[in-house]
Structures are given as structure tokens and as C-alpha cells.
Design a protein around this motif. Structure first.
Motif, PDB file in Angstrom:
ATOM      1  N   TYR A 233       0.837  -1.205   0.000  1.00 13.22           N
ATOM      2  CA  TYR A 233       0.000   0.000   0.000  1.00 13.22           C
ATOM      3  C   TYR A 233       0.870   1.253   0.000  1.00 13.22           C
ATOM      4  CZ  TYR A 233      -3.060   3.619   2.012  1.00 13.22           C
ATOM      5  OH  TYR A 233      -3.750   4.780   2.262  1.00 13.22           O
ATOM      6  N   ALA A 234       1.920   1.253   0.823  1.00  8.99           N
ATOM      7  CA  ALA A 234       2.806   2.411   0.905  1.00  8.99           C
ATOM      8  C   ALA A 234       3.481   2.683  -0.431  1.00  8.99           C
ATOM      9  CB  ALA A 234       3.852   2.184   1.992  1.00  8.99           C
ATOM     10  N   LYS A 235       3.884   1.630  -1.102  1.00  8.41           N
ATOM     11  CA  LYS A 235       4.534   1.789  -2.403  1.00  8.41           C
ATOM     12  C   LYS A 235       3.576   2.393  -3.422  1.00  8.41           C
ATOM     13  CE  LYS A 235       7.226  -0.755  -5.841  1.00  8.41           C
ATOM     14  NZ  LYS A 235       7.787  -2.069  -6.235  1.00  8.41           N
ATOM     15  N   GLU A 236       2.336   1.902  -3.430  1.00  7.53           N
ATOM     16  CA  GLU A 236       1.342   2.424  -4.371  1.00  7.53           C
ATOM     17  C   GLU A 236       0.991   3.877  -4.061  1.00  7.53           C
ATOM     18  OE1 GLU A 236      -2.079  -0.043  -4.489  1.00  7.53           O
ATOM     19  OE2 GLU A 236      -1.066  -1.718  -5.503  1.00  7.53           O
ATOM     20  N   ALA A 237       1.014   4.228  -2.768  1.00 10.82           N
ATOM     21  CA  ALA A 237       0.638   5.587  -2.369  1.00 10.82           C
ATOM     22  C   ALA A 237       1.796   6.565  -2.455  1.00 10.82           C
ATOM     23  CB  ALA A 237       0.085   5.574  -0.948  1.00 10.82           C
ATOM     24  N   GLY A 238       2.991   6.075  -2.795  1.00 13.22           N
ATOM     25  CA  GLY A 238       4.152   6.937  -2.933  1.00 13.22           C
ATOM     26  C   GLY A 238       4.921   7.159  -1.649  1.00 13.22           C
ATOM     27  N   PHE A 239       4.751   6.235  -0.671  1.00 16.99           N
ATOM     28  CA  PHE A 239       5.466   6.358   0.603  1.00 16.99           C
ATOM     29  C   PHE A 239       6.507   5.260   0.761  1.00 16.99           C
ATOM     30  CE2 PHE A 239       0.977   7.663   2.004  1.00 16.99           C
ATOM     31  CZ  PHE A 239       1.161   8.961   1.553  1.00 16.99           C
ATOM     32  N   SER A 240       7.161   4.889  -0.295  1.00 16.08           N
ATOM     33  CA  SER A 240       8.082   3.758  -0.254  1.00 16.08           C
ATOM     34  C   SER A 240       9.161   3.927   0.801  1.00 16.08           C
ATOM     35  CB  SER A 240       8.736   3.555  -1.624  1.00 16.08           C
ATOM     36  OG  SER A 240       7.768   3.214  -2.586  1.00 16.08           O
ATOM     37  N   ARG A 241       9.718   5.120   0.898  1.00 14.82           N
ATOM     38  CA  ARG A 241      10.788   5.354   1.866  1.00 14.82           C
ATOM     39  C   ARG A 241      10.243   5.318   3.292  1.00 14.82           C
ATOM     40  NH1 ARG A 241      14.627  10.273   0.210  1.00 14.82           N
ATOM     41  NH2 ARG A 241      15.792   9.316   1.936  1.00 14.82           N
ATOM     42  N   ALA A 242       9.023   5.798   3.469  1.00 13.01           N
ATOM     43  CA  ALA A 242       8.423   5.814   4.804  1.00 13.01           C
ATOM     44  C   ALA A 242       8.007   4.424   5.252  1.00 13.01           C
ATOM     45  CB  ALA A 242       7.211   6.747   4.825  1.00 13.01           C
ATOM     46  N   ALA A 243       7.779   3.528   4.280  1.00 14.67           N
ATOM     47  CA  ALA A 243       7.288   2.186   4.621  1.00 14.67           C
ATOM     48  C   ALA A 243       8.247   1.451   5.548  1.00 14.67           C
ATOM     49  CB  ALA A 243       7.066   1.382   3.337  1.00 14.67           C
ATOM     50  N   SER A 244       9.544   1.642   5.348  1.00 16.50           N
ATOM     51  CA  SER A 244      10.520   0.943   6.171  1.00 16.50           C
ATOM     52  C   SER A 244      10.489   1.405   7.628  1.00 16.50           C
ATOM     53  CB  SER A 244      11.931   1.132   5.599  1.00 16.50           C
ATOM     54  OG  SER A 244      12.272   2.506   5.571  1.00 16.50           O
ATOM     55  N   TYR A 245       9.912   2.595   7.859  1.00 13.09           N
ATOM     56  CA  TYR A 245       9.835   3.122   9.217  1.00 13.09           C
ATOM     57  C   TYR A 245       8.503   2.817   9.894  1.00 13.09           C
ATOM     58  CZ  TYR A 245      13.967   5.804   7.901  1.00 13.09           C
ATOM     59  OH  TYR A 245      15.222   6.175   7.482  1.00 13.09           O
ATOM     60  N   PHE A 246       7.549   2.247   9.155  1.00 13.99           N
ATOM     61  CA  PHE A 246       6.212   2.025   9.704  1.00 13.99           C
ATOM     62  C   PHE A 246       6.268   1.180  10.970  1.00 13.99           C
ATOM     63  CE2 PHE A 246       2.161  -0.128  10.184  1.00 13.99           C
ATOM     64  CZ  PHE A 246       1.228   0.854   9.906  1.00 13.99           C
ATOM     65  N   PHE A 247       6.916   0.008  10.877  1.00 15.24           N
ATOM     66  CA  PHE A 247       6.933  -0.883  12.028  1.00 15.24           C
ATOM     67  C   PHE A 247       7.956  -0.458  13.082  1.00 15.24           C
ATOM     68  CE2 PHE A 247       4.894  -3.729   8.906  1.00 15.24           C
ATOM     69  CZ  PHE A 247       3.737  -4.008   9.629  1.00 15.24           C
ATOM     70  N   ILE A 248       8.896   0.407  12.676  1.00 13.51           N
ATOM     71  CA  ILE A 248       9.811   0.971  13.674  1.00 13.51           C
ATOM     72  C   ILE A 248       9.049   1.937  14.581  1.00 13.51           C
ATOM     73  CG2 ILE A 248      11.822   2.453  13.996  1.00 13.51           C
ATOM     74  CD1 ILE A 248      12.986   1.260  11.444  1.00 13.51           C
ATOM     75  N   ILE A 249       8.219   2.796  13.978  1.00 10.80           N
ATOM     76  CA  ILE A 249       7.363   3.690  14.762  1.00 10.80           C
ATOM     77  C   ILE A 249       6.399   2.873  15.608  1.00 10.80           C
ATOM     78  CG2 ILE A 249       5.580   5.468  14.630  1.00 10.80           C
ATOM     79  CD1 ILE A 249       8.321   6.506  13.873  1.00 10.80           C
ATOM     80  N   TYR A 250       5.842   1.860  14.997  1.00 11.62           N
ATOM     81  CA  TYR A 250       4.914   0.947  15.680  1.00 11.62           C
ATOM     82  C   TYR A 250       5.559   0.383  16.951  1.00 11.62           C
ATOM     83  CZ  TYR A 250       2.001  -3.340  16.078  1.00 11.62           C
ATOM     84  OH  TYR A 250       1.192  -4.352  16.514  1.00 11.62           O
ATOM     85  N   ALA A 251       6.778  -0.132  16.804  1.00 10.38           N
ATOM     86  CA  ALA A 251       7.472  -0.736  17.943  1.00 10.38           C
ATOM     87  C   ALA A 251       7.887   0.310  18.969  1.00 10.38           C
ATOM     88  CB  ALA A 251       8.699  -1.502  17.458  1.00 10.38           C
ATOM     89  N   ALA A 252       8.295   1.498  18.509  1.00 15.49           N
ATOM     90  CA  ALA A 252       8.724   2.548  19.431  1.00 15.49           C
ATOM     91  C   ALA A 252       7.578   2.971  20.356  1.00 15.49           C
ATOM     92  CB  ALA A 252       9.240   3.750  18.646  1.00 15.49           C
ATOM     93  N   VAL A 253       6.393   3.111  19.776  1.00 13.35           N
ATOM     94  CA  VAL A 253       5.225   3.479  20.591  1.00 13.35           C
ATOM     95  C   VAL A 253       4.918   2.382  21.596  1.00 13.35           C
ATOM     96  CG1 VAL A 253       2.738   3.931  20.515  1.00 13.35           C
ATOM     97  CG2 VAL A 253       4.259   5.005  18.846  1.00 13.35           C
TER      98      VAL A 253
END
Length: 396
Positions: A233-253
Motif C-alpha cells: 500500500y505504501a509503495k502504491e501511495a508513494g510512501f516507499s521510503r516511509a514504509a521501512s519506518y512504519f513498524f519501527i514507529i509501531y514498535a517505538a510506541v
């Protein structure tokens, strides 16, 4: 009154073993499909079987594992599971065909199902009753960390070839076995184990844990779409670079919130924690469906981490607390089996829905599904009166 200790040596060791157990699962979840396509020349349509076969084996063996623990003891089943997982991890070096790989995945799934059931049952015995919510919350964090570190390391190691990939996998399995050998559970005499076996004889499910397990499976339908397709979904929406941080933010919270949410569960009760957590989960999924910037995309990760990362361990804690102490292993098996079924079915149907509607619409629909879960939780809670596995009397 002095608080009973939570961070004992055995609690920490079981938590580490649980981390490596799930690390291996998520590590192979992202690497084996690539291996199957590139090395075994498998068709993309058959790749889904790699995970499906694994989960089928885990779901099949969990109820039986709960029964076995009543007869032989939790530690015996734990060591057997570790042996299966260690052997499976070494056998990946020799899986040179898709059929062989699928057979190995089934074998590995049996060990995984036994290990996760035994881990949950052992840690439930090690956590003081007055700190169950806090302890299970920290224990659940090992799964969340594995979900972040496993895929990240797996995709990094894949660049160095299959041999390196399987070597890391085998090393982690052997480390888990080594740690497991130092775990010491409270001794249970033969008479007590025999009485426990009689109580669980003929039972594959812990009845008291079924309602809350069904609720977890319901939420698992929505969660499966996030874990399975958020990168696409992130790739299709143009957030490819942010996708790698999704679960990092998830885990940090999760890391930041877990010390508080578990304690609040013990102090104020399940409902005070679960209702806000479900709302956070729904809000995060809604923002995910409407994200037009990377910032909103990552904020949704934090809300989902806070919401689902609090809801899941809270529901698992309830499943354990409502069961009689001798049946905690069976309750853990019941909870994980039913949840995995919901998660697995969700992964299948979510893929079909996404192909027809697109991921944005899919996540918007998931938002309404999660909100419906609030009503479902309330309905179960009212009907249970503290007897069906939703309401639980707090101790301590």
C-alpha cells in the motif's frame, strides 16, 4: 504491601525464548517467498502456501499441546518444541524443491505451535497474579519487537544469499534452545500433575477462554490486512521510503506505552484499557486509509501500535485469568489457535477484497470492522457477567 517481583530470571529467559521463536517466524515470513521464487523457481500463485501450511500445522497442534502439558508438564513440551524447531531450522539448508519446503514448513509449524503454547503457559505461571496485565504486556512486547527486527534483518541478509539467510535462522534457533535449558519452573509433583491431567482429560479447548479468543480473532481479521499489505500500500501511495519506518514507529510506541498500559490493566481493570485501545486502533487504521503524506502514514503506525499493541495482550491476559490455574496451558492454546485462525482467514479474504477495491478502501472498511468490535466487546461483557471470558475480576 510489597509488590511481588516480576523481572525474575526465569521470566526474562522465557521472554527471550519467545522473542527468538517469533523472530524466526517473521524472519522467514519475508525471506522464504523470495527464496522460493528465485532459487526454487516457484510460481507466485504457490507462494502463499508457504505461510498457510505453517499456520495450519500450528493451529492443529496447539489444542493437543495444551492437553499434553497437563499430562507431561509444560517444560517437557517446551523442550520437545525447541527440538523440533532446531531440527527444522537446520533442514532448511536441504529444502531444494517447493514440495520439500512445504513439508518442512508443516514440520516447523508443529514446533512453532507447541513452543508458543508452552511459552505462554510457562510465563503465565511465572507472573504474579497481581501483575498479570503488566507481565503479559511486557511478554507480548517480545512478539512486537520480533515483528520489526525479523523482517528488517531478513531482507538485509537476503542480499548475501540463501546460505547466509539459513545460517542466521539456524543460529537463532540454537540460541533459543541454549537459553531454554537454563529455565527452571516451579516443581510439580507427580500427584499434582496426575490430578491436572485428569481435569484436562479429553479436553482440547478451554471453554472459559473461547469468548475472548473469538473477539481477538475478530480483531485479527483487520490486523492481518495491515501486517500483510501495508508495504505494498505504501509503495502504491508513494510512501516507499516511509514504509521501512512504519513498524519501527509501531514498535517505538509500544516500548514507550507498555510500562503504563499493563499496570493500568492491573490497577483499573480490563475495560478501562481495552475500550480506548480499540478506539486508537480504529483511528490509526482510518488515518492509514486516508494518508496523503508520509507524516500521516507514520502517525497511523503509532496509533495502531498503541491500539492493537495494547488490545492483543490485554485479551490474552483475560483468557489466562478466567481459566483455572491448572488449565492455563489449555487456555493459552485455545486463545492462540482461535486467533491464528482469524488472522489466517483474514489474510486470505483481505487479499481478495484488496484486489477488488484497492488498499485504501480496504483499510477504511477495516476501520468500521474495528469499531464494530467495540459493540461486540460490550455485548460479550454484558452477557458474560464475569463468567464467559470477557469480564475478569482483578486481583491485587
Amino acid at each position: 504491601m510489597q509488590q511481588q517481583p516480576l523481572w525474575t530470571k526465569n521470566f526474562i529467559l522465557v521472554a527471550f525464548v519467545n522473542f527468538f521463536t517469533f523472530f524466526i517466524f517473521y524472519y522467514l515470513l519475508v525471506t522464504l517467498p523470495v527464496y522460493a521464487v528465485q532459487e526454487l523457481h516457484s510460481s507466485p500463485s504457490s507462494i502463499g502456501l508457504i505461510t498457510t501450511i505453517f499456520l495450519i500445522a500450528a493451529i492443529m497442534v496447539r489444542p493437543i499441546s495444551g492437553k499434553w502439558m497437563g499430562k507431561s508438564g509444560k517444560y517437557v513440551i517446551f523442550l520437545s518444541a525447541m527440538g523440533i524447531m532446531g531440527a527444522a531450522s537446520l533442514l532448511y539448508f536441504f529444502a531444494h524443491s517447493l514440495v520439500g519446503l512445504l513439508a518442512l514448513r508443516f514440520f516447523h509449524g508443529l514446533g512453532f505451535g507447541m513452543a508458543t503454547t508452552a511459552n505462554g503457559a510457562m510465563v503465565a505461571d511465572l507472573i504474579p497474579d497481581s501483575r498479570k496485565g503488566e507481565g503479559m504486556g511486557y511478554f507480548g512486547l517480545t512478539v512486537n519487537l520480533a515483528m520489526v527486527i525479523g523482517p528488517f534483518l531478513g531482507l538485509t541478509v537476503m542480499r548475501h544469499g540463501a546460505a547466509a539467510m539459513f545460517s542466521i535462522n539456524a543460529l537463532c534457533a540454537l540460541v533459543a534452545i541454549a537459553i531454554g535449558l537454563f529455565i527452571r519452573l516451579p516443581k510439580q509433583n507427580a500427584a499434582s500433575r496426575s490430578a491436572q491431567a485428569q481435569k484436562t482429560a479429553g479436553k482440547l479447548w478451554e471453554r472459559s477462554a473461547i469468548p475472548v479468543s473469538l473477539l481477538a480473532a475478530f480483531f485479527g481479521l483487520a490486523y492481518s490486512g495491515i501486517i500483510s499489505f501495508v508495504s505494498i500500500y505504501a509503495k502504491e501511495a508513494g510512501f516507499s521510503r516511509a514504509a521501512s519506518y512504519f513498524f519501527i514507529i509501531y514498535a517505538a510506541v509500544l516500548l514507550i506505552s507498555r510500562p503504563f498500559t499493563g499496570k493500568w490493566f492491573d490497577r483499573y481493570g480490563a475495560k478501562v484499557i481495552i475500550y480506548p485501545a480499540i478506539v486508537c486502533f480504529a483511528l490509526g487504521t482510518y488515518l492509514l486509509s486516508t494518508a496523503t503524506t508520509a507524516l500521516v502514514f507514520l502517525v497511523s503506525a503509532g496509533l495502531i501500535g498503541l491500539g492493537w499493541g495494547t488490545t492483543f495482550p490485554s485479551l490474552q491476559t483475560i483468557a489466562i485469568q478466567v481459566a483455572p490455574p491448572p488449565n492455563r496451558g489449555l487456555a493459552t492454546a485455545t486463545f492462540l489457535s482461535i486467533f491464528d485462525f482469524g488472522f489466517g482467514m483474514g489474510s486470505f479474504f483481505v487479499g481478495l477484497v484488496a484486489a477488488k477495491t484497492g488498499y485504501s478502501v480496504l483499510y477504511l472498511g477495516s476501520t468500521f470492522l474495528i469499531l464494530a468490535g467495540i459493540g461486540l466487546y460490550y455485548w460479550f461483557d454484558q452477557r458474560s457477567g464475569g463468567k464467559s471470558g470477557i469480564t475478569v475480576r482483578q486481583t491485587g
